[in-house]
Design a protein around this motif. Sequence first.
Motif, PDB file in Angstrom:
ATOM      1  N   LEU A 162     -11.190  -6.382  -0.965  1.00 21.84           N
ATOM      2  CA  LEU A 162     -11.074  -6.895  -2.330  1.00 21.84           C
ATOM      3  C   LEU A 162     -10.927  -5.741  -3.319  1.00 21.84           C
ATOM      4  N   LEU A 163     -11.744  -4.718  -3.142  1.00 29.25           N
ATOM      5  CA  LEU A 163     -11.670  -3.547  -4.015  1.00 29.25           C
ATOM      6  C   LEU A 163     -10.352  -2.797  -3.809  1.00 29.25           C
ATOM      7  N   SER A 164      -9.887  -2.715  -2.572  1.00 29.36           N
ATOM      8  CA  SER A 164      -8.620  -2.040  -2.279  1.00 29.36           C
ATOM      9  C   SER A 164      -7.444  -2.766  -2.921  1.00 29.36           C
ATOM     10  N   ALA A 165      -7.478  -4.093  -2.869  1.00 27.24           N
ATOM     11  CA  ALA A 165      -6.414  -4.875  -3.505  1.00 27.24           C
ATOM     12  C   ALA A 165      -6.428  -4.670  -5.016  1.00 27.24           C
ATOM     13  N   LEU A 166      -7.616  -4.669  -5.608  1.00 30.63           N
ATOM     14  CA  LEU A 166      -7.719  -4.423  -7.050  1.00 30.63           C
ATOM     15  C   LEU A 166      -7.208  -3.028  -7.404  1.00 30.63           C
ATOM     16  N   ASN A 167      -7.451  -2.079  -6.525  1.00 31.85           N
ATOM     17  CA  ASN A 167      -6.986  -0.713  -6.776  1.00 31.85           C
ATOM     18  C   ASN A 167      -5.463  -0.654  -6.834  1.00 31.85           C
ATOM     19  N   LEU A 168      -4.812  -1.371  -5.941  1.00 33.44           N
ATOM     20  CA  LEU A 168      -3.345  -1.433  -5.976  1.00 33.44           C
ATOM     21  C   LEU A 168      -2.863  -2.150  -7.233  1.00 33.44           C
ATOM     22  N   LEU A 169      -3.512  -3.248  -7.570  1.00 35.24           N
ATOM     23  CA  LEU A 169      -3.110  -4.018  -8.747  1.00 35.24           C
ATOM     24  C   LEU A 169      -3.312  -3.216 -10.032  1.00 35.24           C
ATOM     25  N   ALA A 170      -4.400  -2.443 -10.091  1.00 32.95           N
ATOM     26  CA  ALA A 170      -4.687  -1.658 -11.297  1.00 32.95           C
ATOM     27  C   ALA A 170      -3.669  -0.553 -11.519  1.00 32.95           C
ATOM     28  N   ALA A 171      -2.958  -0.172 -10.453  1.00 31.22           N
ATOM     29  CA  ALA A 171      -1.924   0.860 -10.576  1.00 31.22           C
ATOM     30  C   ALA A 171      -0.580   0.267 -10.991  1.00 31.22           C
ATOM     31  N   GLY A 172      -0.544  -1.040 -11.155  1.00 32.62           N
ATOM     32  CA  GLY A 172       0.715  -1.711 -11.439  1.00 32.62           C
ATOM     33  C   GLY A 172       1.026  -1.842 -12.917  1.00 32.62           C
ATOM     34  N   ASP A 173       1.866  -2.794 -13.216  1.00 34.38           N
ATOM     35  CA  ASP A 173       2.351  -3.022 -14.574  1.00 34.38           C
ATOM     36  C   ASP A 173       1.199  -3.357 -15.521  1.00 34.38           C
ATOM     37  N   VAL A 174       1.401  -3.063 -16.798  1.00 36.64           N
ATOM     38  CA  VAL A 174       0.360  -3.325 -17.796  1.00 36.64           C
ATOM     39  C   VAL A 174      -0.015  -4.802 -17.832  1.00 36.64           C
ATOM     40  N   SER A 175       0.926  -5.677 -17.491  1.00 31.67           N
ATOM     41  CA  SER A 175       0.616  -7.110 -17.487  1.00 31.67           C
ATOM     42  C   SER A 175      -0.437  -7.446 -16.436  1.00 31.67           C
ATOM     43  N   GLY A 216       0.788  -1.228   0.000  1.00 33.21           N
ATOM     44  CA  GLY A 216       0.000   0.000   0.000  1.00 33.21           C
ATOM     45  C   GLY A 216       0.817   1.272   0.000  1.00 33.21           C
ATOM     46  N   ASN A 217       2.036   1.227   0.550  1.00 35.37           N
ATOM     47  CA  ASN A 217       2.874   2.428   0.615  1.00 35.37           C
ATOM     48  C   ASN A 217       4.147   2.278  -0.209  1.00 35.37           C
ATOM     49  N   SER A 218       4.151   1.321  -1.121  1.00 31.99           N
ATOM     50  CA  SER A 218       5.340   1.058  -1.928  1.00 31.99           C
ATOM     51  C   SER A 218       5.112   1.494  -3.368  1.00 31.99           C
ATOM     52  N   PRO A 219       6.179   1.716  -4.115  1.00 32.83           N
ATOM     53  CA  PRO A 219       6.013   1.954  -5.554  1.00 32.83           C
ATOM     54  C   PRO A 219       5.320   0.755  -6.191  1.00 32.83           C
ATOM     55  N   SER A 220       4.458   1.020  -7.164  1.00 33.07           N
ATOM     56  CA  SER A 220       3.707  -0.080  -7.777  1.00 33.07           C
ATOM     57  C   SER A 220       4.628  -1.106  -8.427  1.00 33.07           C
ATOM     58  N   SER A 221       5.826  -0.673  -8.816  1.00 35.47           N
ATOM     59  CA  SER A 221       6.772  -1.603  -9.445  1.00 35.47           C
ATOM     60  C   SER A 221       7.230  -2.692  -8.480  1.00 35.47           C
ATOM     61  N   ASP A 222       7.114  -2.426  -7.170  1.00 39.05           N
ATOM     62  CA  ASP A 222       7.539  -3.427  -6.182  1.00 39.05           C
ATOM     63  C   ASP A 222       6.747  -4.722  -6.305  1.00 39.05           C
ATOM     64  N   MET A 223       5.493  -4.616  -6.720  1.00 33.91           N
ATOM     65  CA  MET A 223       4.676  -5.828  -6.819  1.00 33.91           C
ATOM     66  C   MET A 223       5.292  -6.819  -7.800  1.00 33.91           C
ATOM     67  N   MET A 224       5.731  -6.316  -8.943  1.00 31.64           N
ATOM     68  CA  MET A 224       6.334  -7.190  -9.953  1.00 31.64           C
ATOM     69  C   MET A 224       7.728  -7.640  -9.539  1.00 31.64           C
ATOM     70  N   GLU A 225       8.465  -6.750  -8.888  1.00 31.72           N
ATOM     71  CA  GLU A 225       9.860  -7.043  -8.569  1.00 31.72           C
ATOM     72  C   GLU A 225      10.015  -7.963  -7.362  1.00 31.72           C
ATOM     73  N   LYS A 226       9.114  -7.843  -6.394  1.00 33.46           N
ATOM     74  CA  LYS A 226       9.316  -8.537  -5.125  1.00 33.46           C
ATOM     75  C   LYS A 226       8.367  -9.706  -4.886  1.00 33.46           C
ATOM     76  N   PHE A 227       7.312  -9.794  -5.678  1.00 37.45           N
ATOM     77  CA  PHE A 227       6.325 -10.859  -5.484  1.00 37.45           C
ATOM     78  C   PHE A 227       6.182 -11.593  -6.816  1.00 37.45           C
ATOM     79  N   ARG A 228       6.953 -12.639  -6.990  1.00 39.71           N
ATOM     80  CA  ARG A 228       7.032 -13.283  -8.305  1.00 39.71           C
ATOM     81  C   ARG A 228       5.716 -13.936  -8.721  1.00 39.71           C
ATOM     82  N   ASP A 229       4.853 -14.225  -7.752  1.00 39.99           N
ATOM     83  CA  ASP A 229       3.555 -14.820  -8.070  1.00 39.99           C
ATOM     84  C   ASP A 229       2.460 -13.771  -8.229  1.00 39.99           C
TER      85      ASP A 229
END
Length: 328
Positions: A134-147, A71-84
């Motif tokens: 669920l909506l909050s998680a989707l909001n974070l995911l939608a801010a992430g990588d195009v993939s 929630g307080n990290s750059p959106s790129s962290d999701m792809m870089e730090k959570f391989r799944d």
Amino acid sequence: MNIMRKFRPGGASAPSVSQDEANSNPQHTALGLMHLKKLFSEYTHPSHPLTEKERDDKLYNMLPLFCKVFGNSPSSDMMEKFRDILAFCQQVSRLMVSEMRRRASNQSTEAASCAIVKFLEIENSEESSNGWMLLSALNLLAAGDVSLVQVMTSVSVPSTLVKCLYLFFDLPEIENPDTTENGSEFTPRERRILLQKIFVQVLVRLCSHTAPAEELARKDDLTLLFSAITSWCPQHNVMWRKSAAEVLMTLSRHGLTQPVVSYIHNKGCVALCIDNMQRVQELSPLEIVEMFVAVFCFLKDSSEVAQTLLEDFRSCQGYLFLSEFLLK
């Protein structure tokens, strides 16, 4: 958690120093991420077969941790730090679509809209509100990588949310909107405003990419946005019409590929807007002005791709209607 605090009207009380330190402490975040990875691994490779409810419960239990870690990290962290993350995104998206469809199935539009809103609105706390998380998680995911957006699109998240947005036009007026219920930090009005803000943010983030716009066209749900921005609705639901306009304006800036323009032309979406504005007697002059602004912003953006929709506006007597309206 900070997700809620960002949306609360007028802001909320500042978190304590210890909370901020906990949220920003790299060690806490790293431990949280390790636990999230472990939980998701157990979810994808269970030691024994799980029922659908057990799988859903496990996923719901992960959502607060996911939001806390990222929630307080750059959106790129999701792809870089959570391989799944792509698999996680798919499961969260699948769950959202399933929950929305289940609540809308075999219901009147009002009953469906009420059931969906009741599920999505925050309750006494974030962590205890499955739909909100669920909506909050989707909001974070939608801010992430195009993939990630492509994964969400493949599971029909954009079209599902647009259908929900259209249903929200039939929501009844909130009873006792400013009365705080026992044990709740928010009034019913505040809960509704919080939902509207995060809901539209998810859609705006999605429609900042081309894939969701094309999915809306394929599913024949894009026309719902055009209908929404030029439809009458009771005053207490006007915020949802403004939300539809915001989503459509975002789509016009980022999603007008040739297939999308062709869909809008073939479905007569521009003519639909003009017809709605002319036909619906309940619309006030100010509402019609706001609708014209939305339509013209869309046409302006579309003209950078093709002149087709401007021609549609001319052929359906849009300029004539505009001049007659201004001369009234």
